[in-house]
Design a protein around this motif. Structure first.
Motif: not given
Length: 348
Positions: A258, A261, A337, A340
């Motif tokens: 994550t 991102m 991620l 997104t």
């Protein structure tokens, strides 16, 4: 601490942040910040230890100085322009003072010296509140003020914070200081796009809060405050140790976790705005942060303690701490991620 007193203090923390969020007048925003500061000070000093008292004193003096600067900036703007609204901070002098004061409040470099020492002197749960919840109200003001601030000031604060946050964490053996320098580096990334794309700042702040909450709760669960104690983490709780490695790599911004991102989106936004050199510099400073995260990951996953533990293994013993928040934040810190595009659609 008495549960009723603790409840009052936590409600006061929420009240101060909500008051700052809802205010359009500088005096109300200042009152919210002061309520926040006064509510967390008893939580910091409740350990009755000289380091805790020292950390509380440093925090109080720093926050009082920043609050006085904010009040001075608001008064100066009202004197020059006749406006008390937060979004009408049109005096350049007042705007510069306000941004500097807010940078001091959240611990942006070069006004960051108080943060590692304060975090080192308090417990992990209080450090979690200080690193996450206490950032919300000042960031709400920064996002509103950033439109009137000088772009070079915000860029200088951002680059200095990412550089200091990466460089300062290299030689640290205390995990709370490592998380403090990690916070400074992440704050630099958020400040960089506060003027270009405020929604990116909000997204980066939300991601940072999730990852930092997961990191603090994991260390609290493993009872680790030093790098040397991480060597025995895999022996005691292998699953939690493996997840701790993923959380640390996510904090470093390594794909496909994550933490990649916000850095990816911020670099893309800064490059699209034509600041390729700035994007290159902060991308290089991210390598410094990634190095000390990899060093901690090495200590957890590839180092074993020379001493065998004779205690009951924690994964077979009944747990005494609730793990719902830990589980939720660990999942969010490692698996967001692929979502997104959906998250960007919600934020924008």
């Amino acid at each position: 601490m008495n549960p009723h007193v603790l409840t009052v203090l936590l409600i006061s923390l929420g009240l101060g942040t909500t008051l700052t969020f809802a205010s359009s007048h500088w005096l109300l925003a200042w009152m919210g910040l002061e309520i926040n500061t006064l509510a967390i000070i008893p939580l910091m000093a409740r350990r009755q230890h000289p380091r805790a008292v020292e950390a509380t004193t440093k925090y109080f003096l720093t926050q009082a100085t920043a609050a006085a600067m904010i009040l001075f900036a608001a008064t100066t703007n009202a004197w020059v322009c006749g406006q008390w609204e937060i979004t009408h901070l049109t005096s350049p002098t007042a705007c510069t003072i306000a941004v500097t004061a807010l940078a001091l409040k959240i611990g942006l470099a070069p006004a960051h010296f108080w943060m590692p020492e304060v975090l080192q002197g308090i417990t992990l749960p209080t450090g979690l509140i200080l690193s996450t919840w206490q950032k919300l109200a000042p960031f709400a003001l920064i996002v509103q003020v950033a439109g009137n601030a000088h772009p070079y000031l915000l860029t200088a604060l951002a680059i200095c914070s990412t550089l200091v946050g990466g460089w300062g964490g290299l030689n640290q053996t205390q995990l709370r200081k490592v998380l403090a320098y990690s916070s400074i580096a992440h704050l630099g990334w958020m400040i960089l796009v506060a003027q270009m794309a405020p929604h990116m700042t909000v997204l980066a702040l939300a991601t940072y809060i999730i990852m930092t909450t997961a990191a603090f709760l994991t260390l609290y669960k493993m009872n680790s405050t030093k790098t040397v104690t991480l060597a025995s983490a895999f022996t005691k709780a292998p699953t939690l140790a493996a997840l701790a490695c993923l959380i640390l790599l996510s904090l470093g911004g390594l794909p496909p976790l994550t933490g990649f991102m916000p850095k990816w989106l911020i670099l893309q936004e800064v490059s699209n705005q034509g600041f390729s050199l700035t994007a290159t510099v902060i991308a290089l400073t991210a390598l410094l942060s990634l190095y000390f995260y990899l060093r901690l990951t090495y200590a957890v996953a590839l180092t074993f303690s020379p001493y065998t533990t004779c205690s009951t293994t924690p994964w077979r013993a009944p747990t005494s701490h609730p793990t719902l928040l830990l589980s939720a934040t660990v999942v969010l810190a490692t698996c967001l991620l692929p979502l997104t595009p959906s998250i960007l659609g919600i934020v924008i």
